[in-house]
Scaffold this motif. Structure first.
Motif, short mmCIF file in Angstrom:
data_model
loop_
_atom_site.label_atom_id
_atom_site.label_comp_id
_atom_site.label_asym_id
_atom_site.label_seq_id
_atom_site.Cartn_x
_atom_site.Cartn_y
_atom_site.Cartn_z
N THR A 103 -57.50 -71.43 -51.88
CA THR A 103 -58.82 -71.42 -52.53
C THR A 103 -59.51 -71.28 -51.21
OG1 THR A 103 -57.85 -73.08 -53.80
CG2 THR A 103 -60.33 -72.84 -53.64
N THR A 104 -59.43 -71.65 -49.92
CA THR A 104 -60.12 -71.38 -48.65
C THR A 104 -60.07 -70.05 -48.40
OG1 THR A 104 -59.26 -73.57 -47.85
CG2 THR A 104 -60.62 -71.84 -46.23
N ARG A 127 -59.65 -67.42 -50.65
CA ARG A 127 -60.31 -66.85 -51.59
C ARG A 127 -61.71 -67.04 -51.31
NH1 ARG A 127 -59.88 -67.91 -57.47
NH2 ARG A 127 -59.16 -70.04 -56.91
N ALA A 128 -62.13 -68.12 -51.01
CA ALA A 128 -63.68 -68.60 -50.95
C ALA A 128 -64.25 -67.81 -49.57
CB ALA A 128 -63.94 -70.05 -50.55
N LYS A 129 -63.27 -67.36 -48.81
CA LYS A 129 -63.80 -66.67 -47.38
C LYS A 129 -64.01 -65.21 -48.07
CE LYS A 129 -60.98 -68.56 -43.66
NZ LYS A 129 -59.84 -68.17 -42.94
N GLY A 130 -63.93 -64.73 -49.14
CA GLY A 130 -64.29 -63.42 -49.51
C GLY A 130 -63.05 -62.43 -49.43
N LEU A 131 -61.92 -62.99 -49.15
CA LEU A 131 -60.76 -61.94 -49.04
C LEU A 131 -60.32 -61.51 -50.55
CD1 LEU A 131 -58.42 -64.09 -46.82
CD2 LEU A 131 -59.54 -62.01 -46.00
N ARG A 132 -60.01 -60.20 -50.59
CA ARG A 132 -59.34 -59.61 -51.86
C ARG A 132 -58.11 -60.48 -52.24
NH1 ARG A 132 -60.90 -54.53 -52.80
NH2 ARG A 132 -62.49 -53.82 -51.58
N ARG A 160 -51.63 -62.06 -46.61
CA ARG A 160 -52.35 -62.75 -45.14
C ARG A 160 -51.78 -64.29 -45.29
NH1 ARG A 160 -58.00 -60.77 -43.11
NH2 ARG A 160 -57.89 -58.88 -43.82
N HIS A 161 -52.07 -64.78 -46.44
CA HIS A 161 -51.78 -66.41 -46.45
C HIS A 161 -50.74 -67.05 -47.23
CE1 HIS A 161 -55.54 -67.14 -44.37
NE2 HIS A 161 -56.08 -66.18 -44.83
N TYR A 213 -55.15 -74.10 -49.18
CA TYR A 213 -55.63 -73.07 -48.40
C TYR A 213 -55.86 -71.78 -48.94
CZ TYR A 213 -50.71 -71.81 -48.23
OH TYR A 213 -49.56 -71.37 -48.56
#
Ligand SMILES: Nc1ncnc2c1ncn2[C@@H]1O[C@H](COP(=O)(O)OP(=O)(O)OP(=O)(O)O)[C@@H](O)[C@H]1O
Ligand SMILES: [Mg+2]
Lengths: 281, 325
Positions: free
Chosen positions: A181-182, A184-189, A196-197, A179
């Motif tokens: 990797t998800t 990061r893939a979303k474009g979060l810093r 947040r995760h 999750y």
């Protein structure tokens, strides 16, 4: 003291009865919330404990909050940059402080910051919880805080390593999870992925352990309180040991054990609030 | 001429591990036009997930990627972090292998779908929430599912959430890495139809990674077959598996069970041997040790992709054009 006085004292404290009977009586009175009477102070043990509880909660509570905040923050940072110079330095410092004897660290701090060494003036009081004769809201608060600094610093230094290590290892456990990797893939810093995760997930095991460990902090403050003449349960315990004041010691042991159990219970109750997987549907 | 949606050129990825360097991708060339659906097949460990992750530069820290991955003309591998974050999810999104673990276990699934919308677009909370409800309906989930936590959903439902999430920012490309492994066959078919319908309806490019050759044939316009970190055959989906040109593709097709094929019963086809170890690949063609039609020269020549019929290419010495030696 004459033999007659001694015999009378023995009788007052029921020490002339057989040990088994004494213990039975103790248990019976315990069931009624009576912890007996202190040899030393000639006051009920329960009252003594309650009188000294405030000072301990004040010191230990403040120190735990600060140590937890510092430890969790540093733990999250070191885990995120694991293996780096900052990680190794932070972990090493924390572990060193953790293994330092509390009383020794307290004494060093007293020597340096309360007595004063060379050019350093004595900045803080050497002990106690407040100075006599201070009036007015602001001076009283300032005086209280000045007394709190050194004992609190000692406790924080000794305690924060555990929080750091717990947070670090829980976060390292989360690190490989998909999750993230998800996220990061979303474009979060990176910092947002962490905050947040990763942290909310790592917080679950951390908070449980923090609470489990909180119960032992109360009794762990004994040495700090003794060194700084802090009028809390720790000093009370230390005094009782030197006499030895058996009813008081017994009462304190009971109280310390109870606080561990209560904290375990709190941890148990808190878990479902943090982790939806534990909540029953 | 507008640039292709995705143009991968000589992509090489090497992992650093305790046992040394692992060359997971060894020169991938692949072009995907806008709206095109491309399938990737190949056995476990051939580098399919590595390819998917490198498309958004999501490889773990120990991996090194070289070559070019041009997304609408911009190279993903060299673009700045800010630009990369903007491209991630709003232009290209990924449905990961293993939906079980791709969702954050302690957050409601709705908020996880909401997150990229709020991150990439200037929209009001209420509007974004309405969009999440629409997305959930699109993938066949009740809007109330948004308040569920991942552990309260079935595997199929979670994968639907992932698909809703992938489509949240209307990307130009969706990469689906085995979106249906770990699901039962009926649910697999539903999910794949869903992906196909949504992607086709919105003109989104799709990279579909799957072990299931029939799925690739029915969903994709083109397929690429990978072996040991390279593409060994590429061409129109229907033709590649019906008439393989590369012996590895042929073996893959033979290993794939066909229902109702009496002659295939009881004798599974496939390769006599384990998947290749990327750290100990043979010289020359890496498929040579298992190849039924290998010749002496295969030990020396690692063939590039050569034309193999209309719109097709394959990397086998038997397809060497007459003007090459
Ligand atoms: N983090 C890593 N460190 C070192 N080696 C890795 C790492 N990830 C993958 N590899 C290696 O790279 C190769 C390709 O792995 P990859 O996950 O891309 O395969 P795959 O085709 O997706 O397989 P599967 O079908 O099982 O998902 C494998 O040999 C694997 O062992
Ligand atoms: Mg994979």
């Amino acid at each position: 003291m004459s033999a007659a006085q001694l015999a009378e004292l023995r009788h007052t404290f029921a020490l002339d009865k057989p040990v088994v009977v004494q213990f039975g009586d103790y248990l019976l009175r315990l069931a009624h919330g009576d912890l007996g009477v202190s040899f030393q102070y000639r006051t009920p043990v329960l009252r003594l404990i309650l009188e000294h509880l405030g000072a301990t909660v004040y010191l230990v509570g403040t120190a735990t909050l600060l140590a937890a905040a510092l430890g969790l923050w540093l733990g999250a940072r070191t885990a995120w940059r694991r293996g780096g110079a900052a990680d190794r330095a932070n972990t090493a410092i924390a572990l060193t402080l953790w293994s330092v004897p509390t009383f020794w660290l307290g004494l060093i701090l007293i020597v340096v910051f309360a007595v004063g060494v060379g050019p350093i003036p004595g900045l803080f009081p050497t002990g106690g919880i407040s100075a006599p004769g201070v009036t007015g809201i602001f001076p009283v608060v300032a005086d209280r805080l000045a007394h709190l600094v050194l004992p609190c610093l000692t406790l924080v230094a000794v305690l924060y390593a555990q929080y750091l290590l717990i947070m670090r290892s829980s976060l390292l456990d989360e690190m490989g999870e998909d999750y993230l990797t998800t996220a990061r893939a979303k474009g979060l810093r990176d910092t947002e992925v962490l905050r947040r995760h990763a942290v909310p997930n790592a917080l679950l095991p951390t908070v449980t352990l923090v609470f489990l460990q909180l119960g032992t902090v109360v009794s762990g403050a004994v040495l700090v309180e003794a060194v700084f003449s802090w009028p809390g349960l720790g000093s009370l315990f230390y005094q009782a040991l030197t006499v030895p004041d058996l009813p008081l010691l017994q009462g304190l042991f009971l109280f310390f054990s109870a606080s561990v159990i209560v904290m375990n219970l709190l941890a148990e109750l808190l878990c479902p609030l943090l982790d939806p997987r534990v909540r029953t549907g | 001429m507008t640039p292709a949606l995705l143009e991968i050129a000589d992509l090489r990825v090497t992992y650093r591990s305790a046992s040394g360097e692992v060359p997971a991708l060894r020169g991938i060339d692949l072009t995907i036009e806008a709206g095109q659906k491309v399938g990737i097949a190949g056995e476990s460990g051939c580098g399919k997930s590595t390819l998917a992750l490198s498309l958004l530069r999501l490889l773990p820290r120990g991996a090194r990627a070289t070559g070019r991955i041009c997304f609408e003309g911009e190279d993903i591998l060299t673009m700045g972090w800010g630009r990369l974050r903007a491209v991630r999810w709003s232009e290209a999104s990924i449905v990961f292998q293993g939906a079980m673990h791709s969702l954050n276990p302690v957050r409601q699934v709705g908020s996880q779908v909401l997150e990229p919308i709020l991150l990439h677009e200037e929209v009001e909370q209420a509007e974004a929430r309405a969009r999440v409800s629409r997305l959930f309906e699109d993938v066949g989930l009740a809007a109330s599912t948004a308040h569920a936590y991942p552990h309260q959903l079935s595997g199929g439902q979670r994968q639907r959430v992932m698909i809703a999430m992938a489509l949240a920012c209307s990307p130009r490309l969706v990469v689906a890495d085995e979106p249906t492994s770990a699901l039962d066959v009926m649910v697999q078919a539903q999910i794949l139809r869903l992906v196909d319908r949504l992607v086709t309806g919105q003109g989104i490019g799709l990279v579909l990674i799957s072990h299931d050759l029939s799925v690739l044939t029915s969903t994709c316009d083109r397929v690429a077959v990978m072996y040991a970190g390279r593409i060994v055959e590429e061409g129109p989906a229907a033709e590649v598996f019906a008439a393989p040109r590369h012996p590895y593709t042929a073996a893959l097709v033979a290993a794939y069970p066909r229902i109702g094929d009496e002659t295939a019963r009881g004798k599974p086809g496939g390769l006599a041997g384990d998947p290749p170890d990327p750290q100990r690949l043979p010289a020359g063609c890496s498929f040579r040790p298992l190849c039924p039609v290998a010749v002496a020269e295969c030990e020396r020549l690692d063939p590039p992709l050569w034309p193999a019929g209309a719109g097709r290419q394959a990397a086998c010495i038997h397809l060497r054009p007459s003007d090459v030696r």
